[in-house]
Design an enzyme around this catalytic site. Structure first.
Site: not given
Ligand code: NAD
Length: 432
Positions: A116, A228-231
């Site tokens: 990472k 959430g409503y991201g990817n």
């Protein structure tokens, strides 16, 4: 990645403490005769490189940023994991994310170790050109330790296919030729794979579908709420909706909505991206039965079959886990459920599919991209999605089997499988 992902919550624990505790739990169960030695070997990364990044700003000044690239363990293959641009990036955060990648890759049985990276920066304060210069600086500095057979970065919070395109181009300059497999999640025109955009959410939806099967819930009639409503969140909602589930709740940093009869995830996504002035689900023009403030974290506590936390870390904690009413939790986000919440959730009889399993679709698709890059032969989307689905189903079933056989929670089952594979590989290679 957009805006708020990665924001620290008040009750947040040091992620490295959490990561090490999770490893310790797994080693306690595995109970190797040389347990202490294994712990000493795995509790710290193989290496972490800290780089200083003086970067020209558009006004002619120079700003100094700090970046990291960490390789936790490479027993199973080259390190693999994203690069995060965020003001809260720390050395410990990068170390813990690298360790989680070791287990995620091992569980998904893709031939990678865990890595990472991150830069301490608020990318929203940079122009596109400044971001490009910073990205190129960073990749030039870490070129010492990355490579198609050494360590393969990808996007994470606030980095995207464009960032990967800059990384790829800078590495081509360093090497003198384009090395397509040195980063993944590139734009398809320069070696990206079909299906990468939706891969994580698709994998999360597959994990939810498999969990429903095991719990005797028909996905066609299942109710689902997503935080959430991201990817990750919206693609997971879209695929579950395609399979007949009713999506009743979604949220973002501005708040949450509840729609009793369910909504069409594609319509809501279009609205948020194209029509909503503030890019929020809360001002949707469709039917909404109830709205909630973001602090309430409402989608997590609704009476539904499946809860998908797919926004931030540290959302279901020791303080609020008793409020979860869902039958199944599927962790689309990294680290949404704290170790304190794990036991409460298990005592409530809720099946929690852990992040290292539920969001492994992204890195699995990245692996498929790397394979295609190395063959210089590109697959149709259908082939990518079929391979991805089969791998998610296999990993889910293997984890579920250990969960049942050992009578432990799904997170511990996933860790037992993943850690054991890494330890076995280290023994075979004479490293333990
Ligand atoms: P994203 O930036 O596309 O979406 C994040 C969403 O969270 C946004 O809709 C944002 O509005 C919402 N959010 C922020 N604060 C919130 C709050 N207080 N309450 C409710 N919602 C809030 O990010 P993403 O790619 O969907 O990633 C989400 C999570 O999934 C992260 O934990 C990430 O590390 C993890 N993940 C992502 C991928 C991937 O391929 N994108 C892969 C593995 C894991």
């Amino acid at each position: 990645m957009k805006k708020e992902t990665g924001k620290k919550m008040p009750e947040e624990q040091d992620p490295y403490e959490i990561a090490q505790k999770q490893l310790k739990n797994a080693l306690d169960i595995l109970d190797y005769p040389d347990k202490e030695n294994v712990w000493e070997t795995l509790k710290e990364p193989e290496r972490i490189l800290e780089v200083s990044l003086p970067t020209h700003m558009d006004d002619g000044s120079i700003k100094h940023f700090k970046g990291f690239r960490c390789q936790h363990n490479t027993a199973l293959g080259p390190a693999k994991g994203g690069v995060r641009y965020h003001w809260n990036v720390t050395r410990n955060e990068v170390k813990s994310l690298a360790m989680w990648m070791t287990w995620k890759n091992s569980l998904a049985q893709i031939p990678y170790g865990g890595g990472k990276g991150g830069i301490i920066v608020n990318p929203k304060e940079l122009s596109e050109k400044e971001k490009e210069r910073l990205s190129r600086n960073f990749f030039r500095e870490i070129a010492l330790i990355v490579g198609v057979n050494k360590d393969i970065p990808a996007p994470d919070v606030y980095t995207d296919p464009q960032t990967m395109a800059w990384f790829f181009d800078e590495y081509a300059k360093v090497k003198g030729y384009p090395e397509y497999g040195v980063v993944t999640a590139k734009p398809p025109l320069i070696g990206g794979s079909q299906g990468r955009t939706e891969a994580t959410g698709f994998g999360t939806a597959v994990a939810a579908r498999e969990a429903c099967k095991k719990e005797g819930i028909d996905v066609k009639n299942a109710t689902v709420s997503v935080q959430g409503y991201g990817n990750v969140a919206w693609w997971a909602a879209k695929f579950l909706h395609d399979w007949g589930a009713k999506i009743v709740s979604a949220s973002d940093s501005k708040g949450a909505i509840y729609v009793k009869n369910g909504f069409d995830p594609v319509e809501l996504h279009k609205w948020k991206e194209e029509k909503s002035a503030n890019h929020t689900v809360t001002d949707w023009e469709g039917e909404i039965n109830e709205k909630f403030d973001p602090e309430e974290r409402a989608p997590l506590f609704l009476d539904v079959d499946v809860v998908v936390p797919a926004a931030l870390e540290n959302q279901i904690t020791g303080k609020n886990a008793h409020k979860v009413k869902g039958k199944i939790i599927v962790e689309g986000a990294n680290g949404p459920v704290t170790p304190e919440a794990d036991q409460i959730i298990r005592d409530k009889g809720i099946l929690d599919v852990p992040d290292i399993l539920a969001n492994a679709g992204g890195v699995t698709c990245s692996y498929l991209e790397w394979v295609q890059n190395r063959m210089r032969y590109y697959w149709k989307k259908e082939r990518v999605m079929n391979e991805l689905e089969a791998n998610m189903v296999r990993a889910f079933n293997e984890t579920y089997k250990v969960y049942k056989e050992r009578d432990i929670d799904m997170r511990k089952a996933a860790y037992v499988l993943a850690v054991d594979r890494v330890v076995e590989a280290m023994r075979l290679r004479g490293k333990l």
